[in-house]
Motif scaffolding. Structure first.
Motif, PDB file in Angstrom:
ATOM      1  N   THR A   8       0.856  -1.177   0.000  1.00  0.00           N
ATOM      2  CA  THR A   8       0.000   0.000   0.000  1.00  0.00           C
ATOM      3  C   THR A   8       0.896   1.232   0.000  1.00  0.00           C
ATOM      4  OG1 THR A   8      -0.066   0.211   2.413  1.00  0.00           O
ATOM      5  CG2 THR A   8      -1.725  -1.232   1.376  1.00  0.00           C
ATOM      6  N   ILE A   9       0.314   2.388  -0.288  1.00  0.00           N
ATOM      7  CA  ILE A   9       1.110   3.623  -0.317  1.00  0.00           C
ATOM      8  C   ILE A   9       1.705   3.908   1.057  1.00  0.00           C
ATOM      9  CG2 ILE A   9       0.954   6.139  -0.573  1.00  0.00           C
ATOM     10  CD1 ILE A   9      -0.948   5.637  -2.932  1.00  0.00           C
ATOM     11  N   LYS A  10       0.950   3.672   2.099  1.00  0.00           N
ATOM     12  CA  LYS A  10       1.475   3.885   3.462  1.00  0.00           C
ATOM     13  C   LYS A  10       2.649   2.947   3.737  1.00  0.00           C
ATOM     14  CE  LYS A  10      -2.742   5.689   5.625  1.00  0.00           C
ATOM     15  NZ  LYS A  10      -2.216   7.061   5.778  1.00  0.00           N
ATOM     16  N   GLU A  11       2.559   1.713   3.262  1.00  0.00           N
ATOM     17  CA  GLU A  11       3.654   0.758   3.439  1.00  0.00           C
ATOM     18  C   GLU A  11       4.874   1.172   2.615  1.00  0.00           C
ATOM     19  OE1 GLU A  11       1.339  -3.482   4.330  1.00  0.00           O
ATOM     20  OE2 GLU A  11       1.529  -2.769   2.257  1.00  0.00           O
ATOM     21  N   GLN A  12       4.637   1.727   1.436  1.00  0.00           N
ATOM     22  CA  GLN A  12       5.740   2.216   0.602  1.00  0.00           C
ATOM     23  C   GLN A  12       6.510   3.319   1.333  1.00  0.00           C
ATOM     24  OE1 GLN A  12       3.991   3.493  -3.096  1.00  0.00           O
ATOM     25  NE2 GLN A  12       3.260   1.444  -3.629  1.00  0.00           N
ATOM     26  N   ILE A  13       5.772   4.253   1.922  1.00  0.00           N
ATOM     27  CA  ILE A  13       6.397   5.367   2.644  1.00  0.00           C
ATOM     28  C   ILE A  13       7.157   4.855   3.859  1.00  0.00           C
ATOM     29  CG2 ILE A  13       5.901   7.427   4.036  1.00  0.00           C
ATOM     30  CD1 ILE A  13       3.619   8.023   2.042  1.00  0.00           C
ATOM     31  N   ALA A  14       6.540   3.938   4.593  1.00  0.00           N
ATOM     32  CA  ALA A  14       7.195   3.372   5.777  1.00  0.00           C
ATOM     33  C   ALA A  14       8.495   2.670   5.402  1.00  0.00           C
ATOM     34  CB  ALA A  14       6.240   2.407   6.478  1.00  0.00           C
ATOM     35  N   GLN A  15       8.493   1.964   4.287  1.00  0.00           N
ATOM     36  CA  GLN A  15       9.706   1.260   3.854  1.00  0.00           C
ATOM     37  C   GLN A  15      10.799   2.249   3.459  1.00  0.00           C
ATOM     38  OE1 GLN A  15      10.178  -2.672   1.624  1.00  0.00           O
ATOM     39  NE2 GLN A  15      10.087  -1.213  -0.077  1.00  0.00           N
ATOM     40  N   LEU A  16      10.428   3.316   2.760  1.00  0.00           N
ATOM     41  CA  LEU A  16      11.403   4.327   2.367  1.00  0.00           C
ATOM     42  C   LEU A  16      12.021   4.991   3.597  1.00  0.00           C
ATOM     43  CD1 LEU A  16       9.514   5.972  -0.646  1.00  0.00           C
ATOM     44  CD2 LEU A  16      11.628   4.625  -0.765  1.00  0.00           C
ATOM     45  N   GLN A  17      11.192   5.287   4.572  1.00  0.00           N
ATOM     46  CA  GLN A  17      11.695   5.907   5.806  1.00  0.00           C
ATOM     47  C   GLN A  17      12.612   4.946   6.564  1.00  0.00           C
ATOM     48  OE1 GLN A  17       7.809   6.982   7.434  1.00  0.00           O
ATOM     49  NE2 GLN A  17       8.300   9.156   7.180  1.00  0.00           N
ATOM     50  N   LYS A  18      12.231   3.684   6.599  1.00  0.00           N
ATOM     51  CA  LYS A  18      13.054   2.677   7.274  1.00  0.00           C
ATOM     52  C   LYS A  18      14.430   2.569   6.626  1.00  0.00           C
ATOM     53  CE  LYS A  18      13.052  -2.260   8.493  1.00  0.00           C
ATOM     54  NZ  LYS A  18      12.307  -3.551   8.350  1.00  0.00           N
ATOM     55  N   ILE A  23      11.352  11.888   4.869  1.00  0.00           N
ATOM     56  CA  ILE A  23      10.036  12.309   4.366  1.00  0.00           C
ATOM     57  C   ILE A  23       9.351  13.088   5.486  1.00  0.00           C
ATOM     58  CG2 ILE A  23       7.846  11.564   3.368  1.00  0.00           C
ATOM     59  CD1 ILE A  23       9.204   8.969   2.521  1.00  0.00           C
ATOM     60  N   LYS A  24       9.390  14.407   5.415  1.00  0.00           N
ATOM     61  CA  LYS A  24       8.810  15.241   6.469  1.00  0.00           C
ATOM     62  C   LYS A  24       7.296  15.327   6.349  1.00  0.00           C
ATOM     63  CE  LYS A  24      12.817  18.174   7.432  1.00  0.00           C
ATOM     64  NZ  LYS A  24      13.324  19.583   7.501  1.00  0.00           N
ATOM     65  N   ASN A  25       6.815  15.454   5.120  1.00  0.00           N
ATOM     66  CA  ASN A  25       5.376  15.609   4.895  1.00  0.00           C
ATOM     67  C   ASN A  25       4.823  14.328   4.274  1.00  0.00           C
ATOM     68  OD1 ASN A  25       2.779  16.348   4.112  1.00  0.00           O
ATOM     69  ND2 ASN A  25       3.378  18.447   3.573  1.00  0.00           N
ATOM     70  N   THR A  26       4.354  13.425   5.119  1.00  0.00           N
ATOM     71  CA  THR A  26       3.884  12.129   4.618  1.00  0.00           C
ATOM     72  C   THR A  26       2.580  12.261   3.826  1.00  0.00           C
ATOM     73  OG1 THR A  26       2.792  11.704   6.732  1.00  0.00           O
ATOM     74  CG2 THR A  26       5.003  10.778   6.427  1.00  0.00           C
ATOM     75  N   VAL A  27       1.771  13.254   4.162  1.00  0.00           N
ATOM     76  CA  VAL A  27       0.514  13.465   3.434  1.00  0.00           C
ATOM     77  C   VAL A  27       0.820  13.840   1.988  1.00  0.00           C
ATOM     78  CG1 VAL A  27      -1.577  14.875   3.256  1.00  0.00           C
ATOM     79  CG2 VAL A  27      -0.762  14.128   5.507  1.00  0.00           C
ATOM     80  N   LEU A  28       1.789  14.741   1.820  1.00  0.00           N
ATOM     81  CA  LEU A  28       2.192  15.157   0.472  1.00  0.00           C
ATOM     82  C   LEU A  28       2.838  13.982  -0.280  1.00  0.00           C
ATOM     83  CD1 LEU A  28       2.385  17.496  -1.540  1.00  0.00           C
ATOM     84  CD2 LEU A  28       4.617  18.060  -0.576  1.00  0.00           C
TER      85      LEU A  28
END
Length: 303
Positions: A8-18, A23-28
């Protein structure tokens, strides 16, 4: 066997951060990833990773820099598409005009004036497809076939070749026999001296056009074509030898050739200022990724 599951997009962001991407603005970030695929953006953050196997990012790698690279590349493609359009229309015009006068309006369907008969057959087959497709949509082609029902030939070159892609036009030109006078004449009009150099330039430009048309990455890309450079260009080129691009697989050499050809078509063009403005707009973009030279704007070619 490939076993990765879709994230999912949220999982994609979490993986990138890990992995270390800031990524300061996760909504953007979610907004971007819902409109630009993770895989496509990955082509831009790949160079930010210090461990390519584990996909670990270098310190201070930022998602905003990834988006800046992506936007720079998108705007670069639009700029080049505009330049290539002028070159494509000019090539089409010169082929139609010179060869229709030297041979006849149906020169492109005359196999005797081409070098490689197999390549010619393939190109003519594609031209037939393009004209047939236009017969259903283009008013001029429709009218021609309606008016000339008994003429089983292609419409003349000034009608048929308006339907033909830049890639096929470049193949037609490159495959012309060297005894065809128009081949050298067209090269001279583009500042290429003779037929030896222009075919590789056109092939290069046609490939870049395809990348632009399919929204493919140009930034930091190794291009497949090899181009021949003139030893003594008759028109303004690059004076400093150190500024002449050495890597024909990097974009800068191809930009130089586009500018050189464009200068013959439209001497007072704004390619330099628009390209320079693009680098000013995106200061974090490394010009070395394109093999750009220092103070490239000062060379006669770009003035």
């Amino acid at each position: 066997m490939f076993s990765k599951k879709a994230f999912t997009i949220k999982e994609q962001i979490a993986q990138l951060q890990k992995r270390g991407l800031l990524i300061k603005n996760t909504v953007l970030a979610e907004k971007y990833l819902s409109n630009i695929s993770y895989y496509r953006l990955g082509e831009y953050w790949y160079v930010m990773q210090e461990n390519k196997e584990k996909h670990i990012f270098k310190p201070n790698s930022r998602f905003t820099d990834v988006i800046a690279l992506y936007n720079f590349d998108a705007e670069l493609r639009l700029l080049l598409f505009d330049v290539i359009e002028k070159i494509e229309i000019s090539l089409r015009t010169k082929l139609i005009y010179h060869l229709s006068h030297e041979i006849n309006p149906w020169w492109f369907s005359n196999s005797e004036i081409f070098i490689d008969s197999l390549q010619y057959s393939r190109t003519l087959s594609k031209i037939e497809e393009e004209v047939t497709r236009a017969r259903r949509k283009d008013v001029t082609i429709k009218h021609h076939f309606k008016k000339h029902k008994d003429d089983l030939r292609f419409p003349p070159s000034w009608k048929s070749l308006e339907q033909v892609s830049f890639g096929n036009l470049s193949k037609l030109y490159g495959n012309l026999k060297h005894t065809v006078k128009s081949k050298d004449l067209i090269a001279q009009e583009f500042g290429a001296v003779n037929h030896t150099y222009l075919p590789s330039w056109l092939q290069s430009i046609a490939q870049i056009r395809n990348f632009c048309a399919h929204h493919s990455r140009l930034w930091n890309r190794n291009l497949p074509s090899t181009v021949k450079l003139l030893p003594k260009p008759p028109n303004p080129w690059i004076i400093e030898k150190k500024n002449i691009p050495k890597q024909s697989n990097k974009l800068y050499m191809h930009l130089c050739l586009m500018k050189y050809v464009l200068n013959t078509i439209q001497p007072n063009n704004d390619f330099t200022s628009k390209l320079n403005t693009l680098f000013i707009k995106y200061p974090n973009v490394d010009p070395n990724a394109l093999d750009m030279k220092a103070n490239w704007q000062q060379e006669p070619l770009w003035k």
